[in-house]
Scaffold this active site. Structure first.
Site, PDB file in Angstrom:
ATOM      1  N   THR A   1      27.137  27.134  60.371  1.00  0.00           N
ATOM      2  CA  THR A   1      27.301  25.838  59.715  1.00  0.00           C
ATOM      3  C   THR A   1      28.377  25.968  58.658  1.00  0.00           C
ATOM      4  O   THR A   1      28.605  27.053  58.122  1.00  0.00           O
ATOM      5  CB  THR A   1      25.975  25.380  59.078  1.00  0.00           C
ATOM      6  OG1 THR A   1      26.192  24.157  58.357  1.00  0.00           O
ATOM      7  CG2 THR A   1      25.440  26.417  58.100  1.00  0.00           C
TER       8      THR A   1
ATOM      9  N   THR B   1      25.295  20.531  59.295  1.00  0.00           N
ATOM     10  CA  THR B   1      24.964  20.944  60.663  1.00  0.00           C
ATOM     11  C   THR B   1      23.577  21.575  60.712  1.00  0.00           C
ATOM     12  O   THR B   1      23.119  22.140  59.732  1.00  0.00           O
ATOM     13  CB  THR B   1      26.014  21.968  61.127  1.00  0.00           C
ATOM     14  OG1 THR B   1      27.299  21.353  61.093  1.00  0.00           O
ATOM     15  CG2 THR B   1      25.736  22.480  62.525  1.00  0.00           C
TER      16      THR B   1
ATOM     17  N   VAL C   1      36.873  17.692  66.655  1.00  0.00           N
ATOM     18  CA  VAL C   1      35.827  18.594  67.145  1.00  0.00           C
ATOM     19  C   VAL C   1      35.846  19.850  66.281  1.00  0.00           C
ATOM     20  O   VAL C   1      36.900  20.447  66.080  1.00  0.00           O
ATOM     21  CB  VAL C   1      36.043  18.959  68.629  1.00  0.00           C
ATOM     22  CG1 VAL C   1      34.992  19.971  69.083  1.00  0.00           C
ATOM     23  CG2 VAL C   1      35.999  17.709  69.502  1.00  0.00           C
ATOM     24  N   GLY C   2      34.699  20.219  65.765  1.00  0.00           N
ATOM     25  CA  GLY C   2      34.608  21.408  64.933  1.00  0.00           C
ATOM     26  C   GLY C   2      34.096  22.614  65.686  1.00  0.00           C
ATOM     27  O   GLY C   2      34.263  22.737  66.903  1.00  0.00           O
TER      28      GLY C   2
END
Length: 319
Positions: A228, A177, A206-207
């Site tokens: 991240t 990320t 979805v994170g």
């Protein structure tokens, strides 16, 4: 007020052949964001444009470099927020190489905070932000996906995806990320985060990246941060909100980041996440409990951004 910006290119393991190139792009992203603020732009302008640089580089798991799902598509997430009340995010969007720009448009043009899937893609199409899917799903990525699946099936990588292994066995058909946090000369704070998720994720996953308080957060007069790592754990801990709440208690960005990661490690374990933060006084900081992390930052008095790839064993203050 002293403007400052810090950006990250993900936390996890570093591939040696890419580190130098990644650090140079991170340095360029931090410089671009800082120079926007030096010319009178806002912290929001700075973090969005810095993240666009990282999305466009193809070197990180965001934008052009995004990971693919288990079945070979690119679904991207992003979120933006400033301390003035603007907040927007998108999740599981296809055919958009700069989801951070789309997230900002959600905040500025709609009454919503989060748009997902087809609805977000429709808005991207209307705004001219759509790109052909082959821009994001390349032959090289599909080959890497095949290699990662083989390694995963042999138990050589992604061992933590144990439930996915069982699901695939029963139904055979079926980390990197980027982000930025900044404070401008007017004391405005903002954060932006963008990701392609992680390789082998299921379609529709979805994170933390588009979840306010988890993958990004900004608090007026206090600071902002971007996270991240493994999103499922970052969501559980509300990592970015935790950092901002510690800064609200008076901790500088560096100390707040370290304390939040320490608490997360104690509660959920090691090897899960990293965070970058900026406080309202122009201080920047980062912390992580993974093997390594890549970051770049620029603050008042610096002629150019500094970029570094610290390892877990030698985390040091950045400002």
């Amino acid at each position: 007020m002293r403007p400052a910006i810090i950006v990250h290119g993900g936390a996890g393991r570093l591939r040696g052949e890419d580190v130098g190139r990644r650090l140079e792009v991170l340095r360029g992203a931090a410089d671009k964001g800082y120079e926007i603020m030096a010319r009178g732009g806002s912290a929001l302008d700075a973090v969005v444009e810095a993240v666009v640089v990282l999305e466009d580089s193809g070197l990180f798991n965001a934008g052009l470099g995004s990971a693919l799902t288990f079945d070979g598509v690119a679904e991207l997430d992003a979120g933006v927020m400033d301390g003035e009340g603007l907040i927007g995010a998108v999740a599981a969007v296809r055919g958009v190489k700069n989801p951070v720009v789309l997230a900002r448009r959600v905040a500025e043009l709609t009454d919503h905070v989060l748009l997902v899937g087809e609805g977000a893609e429709r808005l991207a199409r209307i705004l001219g932000l759509e790109v052909p899917e082959e821009v994001l799903v390349t032959r090289e990525k599909l080959e890497r996906l095949r290699e990662l699946k083989a390694r995963w099936r042999r138990g050589e990588d992604y061992a933590w995806l144990a439930k996915l292994r069982k699901l695939v066995e029963e139904h055979p058909g079926y980390f990197g990320t980027v982000g930025a946090a900044a404070v401008d000369g007017e004391g405005r704070v903002a954060a932006a985060t963008s990701t392609g998720g992680y390789w082998l994720k299921l379609r529709g996953r979805v994170g933390d990246t588009p979840i306010p308080g988890a993958g990004f957060y900004a608090l007026k007069g206090v600071g902002a941060c971007s996270a991240t790592g493994i999103g499922e754990y970052i969501i559980r801990f509300s990592l970015c909100r935790a950092v901002c709440e510690l800064m609200a208690k008076g901790l500088p960005a560096e100390q707040a980041a370290r304390e939040a990661i320490s608490r997360m490690s104690a509660e959920l374990g090691e090897g899960l996440a990293g965070v970058v933060a900026v406080d309202a006084n122009g201080g920047v900081g980062y912390a992580f409990n993974t093997e390594a992390m890549t970051v770049a930052y620029r603050a008042a008095g610096m002629e150019r951004a500094a970029a570094l790839a610290p390892r877990k064993a030698d985390q040091r203050a950045t400002a």
